[in-house]
Design an enzyme around this catalytic site. Structure first.
Site, mmCIF file in Angstrom:
data_model
loop_
_atom_site.group_PDB
_atom_site.id
_atom_site.type_symbol
_atom_site.label_atom_id
_atom_site.label_comp_id
_atom_site.label_asym_id
_atom_site.label_seq_id
_atom_site.Cartn_x
_atom_site.Cartn_y
_atom_site.Cartn_z
ATOM 1 N N GLU A 144 0.855 -1.192 0.000
ATOM 2 C CA GLU A 144 0.000 0.000 0.000
ATOM 3 C C GLU A 144 0.891 1.242 0.000
ATOM 4 O O GLU A 144 2.102 1.141 0.228
ATOM 5 C CB GLU A 144 -0.943 -0.006 1.204
ATOM 6 C CG GLU A 144 -0.211 0.049 2.519
ATOM 7 C CD GLU A 144 -1.150 0.056 3.720
ATOM 8 O OE1 GLU A 144 -2.361 0.078 3.547
ATOM 9 O OE2 GLU A 144 -0.627 0.054 4.841
ATOM 10 N N LYS A 171 2.932 4.549 1.003
ATOM 11 C CA LYS A 171 3.508 5.090 2.236
ATOM 12 C C LYS A 171 3.122 6.563 2.257
ATOM 13 O O LYS A 171 3.558 7.345 1.406
ATOM 14 C CB LYS A 171 5.023 4.912 2.245
ATOM 15 C CG LYS A 171 5.643 5.395 3.538
ATOM 16 C CD LYS A 171 7.091 4.953 3.657
ATOM 17 C CE LYS A 171 7.689 5.240 5.017
ATOM 18 N NZ LYS A 171 7.675 6.629 5.422
ATOM 19 N N ASP A 215 2.866 10.376 3.471
ATOM 20 C CA ASP A 215 3.828 11.296 4.050
ATOM 21 C C ASP A 215 3.099 12.268 4.979
ATOM 22 O O ASP A 215 2.590 13.289 4.541
ATOM 23 C CB ASP A 215 4.536 12.045 2.914
ATOM 24 C CG ASP A 215 5.868 12.585 3.363
ATOM 25 O OD1 ASP A 215 6.264 12.303 4.511
ATOM 26 O OD2 ASP A 215 6.515 13.280 2.570
ATOM 27 N N TYR A 274 -3.152 2.311 8.673
ATOM 28 C CA TYR A 274 -2.280 1.380 7.946
ATOM 29 C C TYR A 274 -1.982 0.112 8.735
ATOM 30 O O TYR A 274 -1.321 -0.783 8.228
ATOM 31 C CB TYR A 274 -0.986 2.047 7.486
ATOM 32 C CG TYR A 274 -0.137 2.673 8.580
ATOM 33 C CD1 TYR A 274 0.455 1.895 9.561
ATOM 34 C CD2 TYR A 274 0.083 4.042 8.606
ATOM 35 C CE1 TYR A 274 1.227 2.457 10.562
ATOM 36 C CE2 TYR A 274 0.852 4.630 9.602
ATOM 37 C CZ TYR A 274 1.420 3.825 10.575
ATOM 38 O OH TYR A 274 2.176 4.382 11.562
ATOM 39 N N LYS A 315 11.109 3.211 -1.019
ATOM 40 C CA LYS A 315 10.966 4.660 -1.149
ATOM 41 C C LYS A 315 10.922 5.130 -2.607
ATOM 42 O O LYS A 315 11.532 4.529 -3.483
ATOM 43 C CB LYS A 315 12.138 5.371 -0.444
ATOM 44 C CG LYS A 315 12.223 5.092 1.049
ATOM 45 C CD LYS A 315 11.058 5.678 1.828
ATOM 46 C CE LYS A 315 11.131 7.169 1.953
ATOM 47 N NZ LYS A 315 11.906 7.649 3.093
ATOM 48 N N CYS A 325 6.260 49.064 -11.682
ATOM 49 C CA CYS A 325 5.900 47.898 -12.491
ATOM 50 C C CYS A 325 7.068 47.591 -13.436
ATOM 51 O O CYS A 325 7.573 48.496 -14.104
ATOM 52 C CB CYS A 325 4.639 48.187 -13.290
ATOM 53 S SG CYS A 325 4.271 46.887 -14.479
ATOM 54 N N CYS A 368 5.472 48.481 -17.218
ATOM 55 C CA CYS A 368 5.061 49.817 -17.667
ATOM 56 C C CYS A 368 5.659 50.919 -16.802
ATOM 57 O O CYS A 368 5.408 52.100 -17.045
ATOM 58 C CB CYS A 368 3.541 49.920 -17.688
ATOM 59 S SG CYS A 368 2.817 49.924 -16.048
ATOM 60 N N CYS A 424 0.051 46.375 -10.073
ATOM 61 C CA CYS A 424 0.201 47.437 -11.057
ATOM 62 C C CYS A 424 -1.219 47.894 -11.351
ATOM 63 O O CYS A 424 -2.083 47.092 -11.679
ATOM 64 C CB CYS A 424 0.851 46.885 -12.326
ATOM 65 S SG CYS A 424 0.724 48.061 -13.695
ATOM 66 N N CYS A 472 -1.400 48.753 -18.862
ATOM 67 C CA CYS A 472 -0.086 48.117 -18.758
ATOM 68 C C CYS A 472 -0.014 46.960 -19.755
ATOM 69 O O CYS A 472 -0.905 46.101 -19.800
ATOM 70 C CB CYS A 472 0.141 47.606 -17.335
ATOM 71 S SG CYS A 472 1.586 46.550 -17.200
HETATM 72 S S1 IVH Z 1 3.592 0.451 8.624
HETATM 73 C C1 IVH Z 1 5.292 -2.245 11.452
HETATM 74 N N1 IVH Z 1 2.373 1.537 6.587
HETATM 75 O O1 IVH Z 1 6.043 5.417 7.939
HETATM 76 C C2 IVH Z 1 5.027 -1.255 10.447
HETATM 77 N N2 IVH Z 1 3.744 2.927 7.921
HETATM 78 O O2 IVH Z 1 8.894 4.570 8.486
HETATM 79 C C3 IVH Z 1 4.912 0.110 10.933
HETATM 80 N N3 IVH Z 1 3.789 5.252 7.231
HETATM 81 O O3 IVH Z 1 6.036 5.578 11.399
HETATM 82 C C4 IVH Z 1 4.542 1.106 9.938
HETATM 83 N N4 IVH Z 1 2.403 5.043 5.538
HETATM 84 O O4 IVH Z 1 4.154 6.780 10.227
HETATM 85 C C5 IVH Z 1 3.201 1.735 7.624
HETATM 86 N N5 IVH Z 1 1.171 2.370 4.788
HETATM 87 C C6 IVH Z 1 2.008 2.570 5.809
HETATM 88 C C7 IVH Z 1 2.544 3.826 6.100
HETATM 89 C C8 IVH Z 1 3.428 3.963 7.172
HETATM 90 C C9 IVH Z 1 3.141 5.878 6.236
HETATM 91 C C10 IVH Z 1 4.733 5.885 8.171
HETATM 92 C C11 IVH Z 1 4.443 5.576 9.613
HETATM 93 C C12 IVH Z 1 5.703 5.004 10.188
HETATM 94 C C13 IVH Z 1 6.719 5.333 9.142
HETATM 95 C C14 IVH Z 1 7.730 4.199 9.086
#
Ligand code: IVH
Length: 646
Positions: A105, A107, A109, A214, A301, A395, A398, A411, A416
């Site tokens: 799934e 990750k 941010d 998650y 990543k 400006c 002009c 402006c 202009c």
């Molecule tokens: S799982 C045992 N799933 O990433 C697994 N973390 O570097 C624990 N995060 O602190 C984390 N999306 O805040 C997991 N789909 C996702 C995530 C996720 C974002 C963040 C989370 C964690 C950090 C880990």
């Protein structure tokens, strides 16, 4: 309906709106019911229940947060960055356990949060902290609408997830902060984390935070697969991630990663990678943990979208409204395949606040298709040769004196050149009169040769005038004139949109047309305010524009003769009021099919979401098709669409 029934109904509306992204009703009906509840609870405080949506945010401002322990540790993830590392990770995991599959799934941010439920109630919400204990911010978590206050599970349960701010909401918050001359957030992650730790939960509530679950901590669910556990969690009222997949091995994982990475801009929230987790809970437990990470999961990543570069110059742009905005010219830097040479700076206050100097090393962030932003100045890397930037007082085009309105610098000269050229380009653009071939360069040439000074002049151009200009051959000149000719008789909303009235965009123009057709010149403020989406600012702006430009608009209307009809309500048909997305190649242009569907009352959107009712696909349909299928959106072929209609 009784008070408790009203609470249930309002909670149901909120769940559909904030969790399913699929509203059951209009904002108006929701607000009305909300206010009815507030009134009842004020009169009958003893009956008030704490899971009422009105009770999400109280009046109390905390004076700090207490530390609180998680019931089980919140781990972090081992990062991997490329196919080799993926291969190694899979080999390592494969040795620990056989016959496993993976749950992948996004990750997200943002900021991680642990929610503890007991007896079906949200007991505590704790930030990650050091993984063992964090800060208790339960009041703020209650202010996040996608966090259920009650769930239909009585046991002790820890739901872990990420609190994020969607990119659109982030831009809005920063625009608002720029207007109020407040410091901007560097990125959605910082904005989410900062919003979560507000002492006043009302501020948290105003930031449109979203909770994306998650995983689980403490729980006694007897479910064998993580993917199934998560399915169960969604049924308790939590939001589903925009994408997730059960995968078998290297090939499938790599393909899913590639898809997510290449589409990362299209997601509503920022993603910084894909998380791969062993799906079998028993195998997860057998694998155990290193000092820092679980062995059963890793974060694959995405390449960074933040890079360090140098500010070379600051240029000024003058928009059609006269607003002067600074743009940073930076050392060209490749970010995820795009060479970035400019970065937006909101306004001059922003340059002062961040103390951006020419020659400074800065961090730039590219997210989505928006222009990259400067998020940080690396002041510790200064050599002393950097030069401070001086605000302009004139400006750049002009040379007339600029008006400093705080966040906006303008402006004021209507003549202009930059304002005129930009207004004409806007008039000719796709969302307005769509005048093919009339780009900025040609407009500039016509203006420089004194053939046009405003949009009306375009319609009095003669072939011999064009032919006399350098680089204007017969074919090109004739094409321009015929494109101008065919822009006559356009739809009424295009005509209004093309006028470029401040605060009245495409949607506002369509609403105006729907309600008044071309009689919009004589509307009153009361009539405007009664239109859906027209507020004070928009209405004032329109009325002022009409006051100043009435004669000009009438002349333009006489020349252009836009369709003078109020849009009639489409007759009942299967696509009326449906949200539709078109993809792939079709028997005729998608533009034509879009127009046809719009005339039937459908709303044709560019991207697939849970709100989409139908995806119509032609040959070579790509990612939109996959997304529709994964979201359970009904996908039909062009032929099926036509069959439904006939
Ligand atoms: S799982 C045992 N799933 O990433 C697994 N973390 O570097 C624990 N995060 O602190 C984390 N999306 O805040 C997991 N789909 C996702 C995530 C996720 C974002 C963040 C989370 C964690 C950090 C880990």
């Amino acid at each position: 309906m009784s008070y408790l029934q009203d609470v249930d109904l309002l909670n149901k509306y909120a769940y559909h709106y904030y969790v399913l992204d699929d509203p059951l009703t209009t904002d108006e009906v929701y607000d009305e019911l909300y206010h009815k509840l507030v009134a009842y609870e004020t009169d009958n405080p003893l009956e008030c229940v704490d899971y009422s949506p009105t009770q999400r945010v109280g009046d109390m401002i905390s004076d700090g947060f207490n530390k609180s322990k998680h019931l089980s540790r919140m781990w972090s993830l081992e990062d991997i960055f490329n196919v080799d590392e993926l291969d190694k990770w899979l080999t390592k995991v494969g040795k620990l356990s056989e016959n496993i599959s993976f749950y992948c799934e996004p990750k997200f941010d943002g900021a991680s949060l642990n929610l503890i439920y007991e007896d079906g109630k949200l007991l505590r919400a704790i930030t990650r902290g050091d993984g063992v204990e964090g800060e208790e911010i339960t009041q703020n978590a209650r202010a996040i609408n996608s966090i259920p206050l009650r769930i239909a599970y009585q046991g002790l349960l820890e739901v872990r997830g990420e609190v994020v701010i969607f990119k659109k909401a982030f831009d809005k918050i920063n625009d608002e902060r720029a207007k109020n001359e407040e410091a901007l957030f560097a990125n959605p992650r910082n904005a989410a984390a900062g919003s979560l730790r507000q002492l006043d939960a009302k501020i948290t509530a105003s930031r449109n935070l979203v909770f994306l679950p998650y995983g689980l901590g403490e729980n006694s669910l007897e479910i064998e697969l993580l993917s199934q556990k998560m399915e169960y969690i969604y049924t308790l009222g939590f939001r589903r991630p925009p994408d997730a997949k059960e995968t078998k091995g290297f090939k499938e994982i790599e393909a899913f990663y590639e898809k997510m990475r290449s589409e990362r801009d299209a997601y509503e929230m920022m993603l910084d990678g894909m998380v791969i987790k062993v799906d079998q809970i028993e195998a997860q437990e057998e694998m155990g943990y290193t000092v820092k990470f679980p062995r059963h999961a890793c974060a694959y990543k995405f390449p960074a979208i933040e890079k360090i570069t140098t500010v070379r110059d600051i240029l000024l742009q003058v928009g059609r409204s006269g607003a002067v905005t600074p743009v940073a010219i930076v050392e060209p830097t490749n970010i995820e395949g795009v060479v970035v040479e400019r970065a937006s700076l909101h306004n001059f206050d922003e340059i002062d606040r961040k103390d951006i100097r020419l020659g400074d090393k800065v961090i730039i962030l590219r997210s989505g298709d928006v222009i990259p932003k400067i998020t940080k100045v690396l002041t510790h890397e200064r050599s002393g040769l950097e030069t401070p930037y001086l605000r302009p007082t004139q400006c750049p085009i002009c040379e007339s004196e600029l008006l400093d309105e705080g966040a906006l610098t303008k402006c004021q000269n209507l003549q202009c050149e930059a304002r005129v050229i930009n207004s004409i380009s806007y008039f000719a653009s796709k969302a307005c009169l769509n005048i093919d071939g009339l780009g900025e360069k040609i407009i500039q040439a016509l203006f420089d040769n004194k053939l046009i000074a405003n949009v009306l002049d375009l319609y009095f151009l003669k072939l011999d005038q064009l032919l006399a200009l350098e680089g204007f051959k017969e074919k090109k000149s004739k094409n321009i004139l015929s494109a101008l000719e065919s822009s006559k008789g356009s739809e009424c909303w295009r005509f209004i949109n093309a006028l470029g009235i401040e605060h009245v965009g495409e949607v506002g123009s369509k609403e105006l047309c729907k309600n008044f057709g071309l009689d919009f010149l004589d509307v009153t403020k009361e009539q405007l305010i009664s239109i859906d989406g027209f507020g004070e600012e928009m209405s004032e702006s329109l009325l002022e524009f009409i006051r100043v430009n009435r004669e000009f608009i009438i002349k333009l209307e006489e020349t252009l003769k836009p369709e003078h009809i109020k849009q009639v309500e489409a007759a009942e048909n299967p696509f009326k009021d449906k949200v539709m997305v078109l993809t792939g190649s079709m028997s005729e242009s998608r533009g034509l099919i879009k127009t046809m569907l719009e005339s039937l009352g459908a709303k044709v959107s560019g991207s697939v979401s849970k709100k989409t009712d139908f995806l119509v696909y032609g040959e070579d349909a790509g990612s939109k098709y996959d997304k529709a299928i994964s979201l359970g959106v009904e996908a039909i072929t062009e032929t099926q669409m036509r069959e439904i209609l006939s």
